[in-house]
Design a protein around this motif. Structure first.
Motif, PDB file in Angstrom:
ATOM      1  N   PHE A 160      38.686 -15.370  47.028  1.00  0.00           N
ATOM      2  CA  PHE A 160      38.349 -16.614  46.329  1.00  0.00           C
ATOM      3  C   PHE A 160      37.184 -16.386  45.375  1.00  0.00           C
ATOM      4  N   ASN A 161      37.232 -17.093  44.255  1.00  0.00           N
ATOM      5  CA  ASN A 161      36.118 -17.056  43.307  1.00  0.00           C
ATOM      6  C   ASN A 161      34.985 -17.984  43.729  1.00  0.00           C
ATOM      7  N   ALA A 162      35.316 -18.988  44.513  1.00  0.00           N
ATOM      8  CA  ALA A 162      34.299 -19.915  45.019  1.00  0.00           C
ATOM      9  C   ALA A 162      34.718 -20.402  46.396  1.00  0.00           C
ATOM     10  N   ILE A 163      33.745 -20.535  47.269  1.00  0.00           N
ATOM     11  CA  ILE A 163      33.947 -21.135  48.585  1.00  0.00           C
ATOM     12  C   ILE A 163      32.947 -22.272  48.712  1.00  0.00           C
ATOM     13  N   VAL A 164      33.455 -23.446  49.067  1.00  0.00           N
ATOM     14  CA  VAL A 164      32.631 -24.649  49.166  1.00  0.00           C
ATOM     15  C   VAL A 164      32.754 -25.200  50.582  1.00  0.00           C
ATOM     16  N   SER A 165      31.658 -25.698  51.121  1.00  0.00           N
ATOM     17  CA  SER A 165      31.750 -26.303  52.450  1.00  0.00           C
ATOM     18  C   SER A 165      30.651 -27.328  52.670  1.00  0.00           C
ATOM     19  N   ASN A 166      31.051 -28.408  53.300  1.00  0.00           N
ATOM     20  CA  ASN A 166      30.115 -29.395  53.853  1.00  0.00           C
ATOM     21  C   ASN A 166      30.397 -29.427  55.349  1.00  0.00           C
ATOM     22  N   PRO A 167      29.899 -28.409  56.076  1.00  0.00           N
ATOM     23  CA  PRO A 167      30.271 -28.260  57.482  1.00  0.00           C
ATOM     24  C   PRO A 167      29.440 -29.158  58.386  1.00  0.00           C
ATOM     25  N   PRO A 168      29.782 -29.237  59.662  1.00  0.00           N
ATOM     26  CA  PRO A 168      28.902 -29.935  60.605  1.00  0.00           C
ATOM     27  C   PRO A 168      27.519 -29.281  60.591  1.00  0.00           C
ATOM     28  N   TYR A 169      26.462 -30.109  60.488  1.00  0.00           N
ATOM     29  CA  TYR A 169      25.126 -29.510  60.433  1.00  0.00           C
ATOM     30  C   TYR A 169      24.045 -30.360  61.107  1.00  0.00           C
ATOM     31  N   ILE A 170      24.431 -31.353  61.858  1.00  0.00           N
ATOM     32  CA  ILE A 170      23.453 -32.207  62.535  1.00  0.00           C
ATOM     33  C   ILE A 170      23.319 -31.743  63.985  1.00  0.00           C
ATOM     34  N   ALA A 171      22.114 -31.361  64.393  1.00  0.00           N
ATOM     35  CA  ALA A 171      21.892 -30.945  65.776  1.00  0.00           C
ATOM     36  C   ALA A 171      22.063 -32.140  66.717  1.00  0.00           C
ATOM     37  N   GLN A 172      22.554 -31.864  67.909  1.00  0.00           N
ATOM     38  CA  GLN A 172      22.797 -32.937  68.876  1.00  0.00           C
ATOM     39  C   GLN A 172      21.549 -33.780  69.104  1.00  0.00           C
ATOM     40  N   ALA A 173      20.385 -33.144  69.098  1.00  0.00           N
ATOM     41  CA  ALA A 173      19.139 -33.869  69.363  1.00  0.00           C
ATOM     42  C   ALA A 173      18.851 -34.922  68.302  1.00  0.00           C
ATOM     43  N   GLU A 174      19.386 -34.731  67.095  1.00  0.00           N
ATOM     44  CA  GLU A 174      19.134 -35.679  66.012  1.00  0.00           C
ATOM     45  C   GLU A 174      19.913 -36.980  66.188  1.00  0.00           C
ATOM     46  N   SER A 175      20.902 -36.978  67.065  1.00  0.00           N
ATOM     47  CA  SER A 175      21.741 -38.168  67.231  1.00  0.00           C
ATOM     48  C   SER A 175      20.941 -39.375  67.712  1.00  0.00           C
ATOM     49  N   ALA A 176      19.820 -39.129  68.382  1.00  0.00           N
ATOM     50  CA  ALA A 176      19.009 -40.238  68.897  1.00  0.00           C
ATOM     51  C   ALA A 176      18.482 -41.129  67.786  1.00  0.00           C
TER      52      ALA A 176
END
Length: 283
Positions: A179-195
């Motif tokens: 691929f010439n480009a790879i794009v991602s908006n993956p999961p990135y919120i730590a469980q502790a931040e859910s509070a």
């Protein structure tokens, strides 16, 4: 019967601020027959319509329970296109439009692009519309999300190759092309931040698309960087949406894989996007 604007306000008090209420009222009434915007500013009562009034009450009930407006309406505007939106995938965020615009602005007339963790397909579909000369692929671990994404591609006449793949399983993705480009908006919120997160996010949006383990918040970025070593063209580019809390750690991780990294801030001034290219000394 009470005036429409008063009824909506009383139904949604405590859910939306007074500043938000007007835009919400406009949205939920935008496709209702016999209701005009002037009805939202007056004390008139629209003539009764059984089906229309039932639909409005259903929307108000769901909103008052805390369900996000985008899911209630079933669609969202994103990068100038309309996308279907439901609980199979995360709601496309305005911040992600900035990532799409960055990718589009730096892309040539043609190439190959992969969107990893496509969810609703918002990034892939928007880029397909902006970059008609590109061949675009999009992966997700969820068949349900890919079904939604495929519907959005069809809705916007976008030609995208959707596949079920797990980027965390190196064997599953080893046979992919270049691929010439790879794009991602993956999961990135730590469980502790859910509070500290809003209940309308926690109660309705898919957790597997939001959260990563507290002990390894860069889990997906590491997997994508490793994949890119053998599947990103030598002059290709990685683009990520990121968690600002881990920007420094992400730079260290990507540098360790031989990338040089550039960050970009969102409209709120937070580091929310990263671009990575192979360092000049790569052999």
């Amino acid at each position: 019967m009470v005036p429409l604007r008063r009824h909506i306000k009383e139904s949604l008090e405590g859910i939306y601020s007074s500043r938000e209420l007007l835009s919400v009222a406009r949205e939920i009434c935008s496709d209702l027959p016999g209701i005009t915007e002037s009805d939202l500013f007056s004390d008139t009562v629209p003539a009764p319509d059984i089906e229309r009034d039932a639909l409005l009450e259903e929307r108000l009930r769901r909103l008052s329970a805390g369900e996000p407006l985008q899911y209630v309406m079933g669609s969202v505007q994103f990068c100038g296109i309309r996308l279907k939106c439901d609980r199979r995938a995360l709601i496309p965020r305005p911040e992600t439009t900035e990532l799409v615009e960055w990718v589009a602005a730096e892309s040539s007339a043609e190439g190959t692009l992969l969107d990893i963790g496509t969810g609703s397909g918002c990034i892939a579909v928007a880029l397909a519309c902006k970059l008609p000369g590109w061949r675009i692929s999009a992966w997700d671990i969820s068949p349900e999300a890919l079904s939604l994404a495929a519907g959005n591609a069809s809705l916007n006449n976008a030609d995208i190759d959707f596949r079920v793949h797990d980027i965390l399983d190196a064997g599953d993705v080893s046979a992919a092309g270049m691929f010439n480009a790879i794009v991602s908006n993956p999961p990135y919120i730590a469980q502790a931040e859910s509070a500290g997160m809003e209940s309308n996010v926690l109660d309705y949006e898919p957790h597997n698309a939001l959260f990563v383990p507290d002990a390894d918040p860069l889990l997906f970025y590491r997997a994508i960087a490793s994949f890119a070593l053998s599947h990103l063209a030598s002059d290709g580019t990685l683009y990520f949406e990121i968690n600002p809390l881990y920007a420094d750690r992400l730079e260290q991780l990507l540098s360790g894989y031989g990338f040089s990294v550039l960050f970009r801030s969102d409209i709120s001034g937070r580091k929310r996007m990263a671009k990575a290219v192979f360092a000049n000394d790569r052999k």
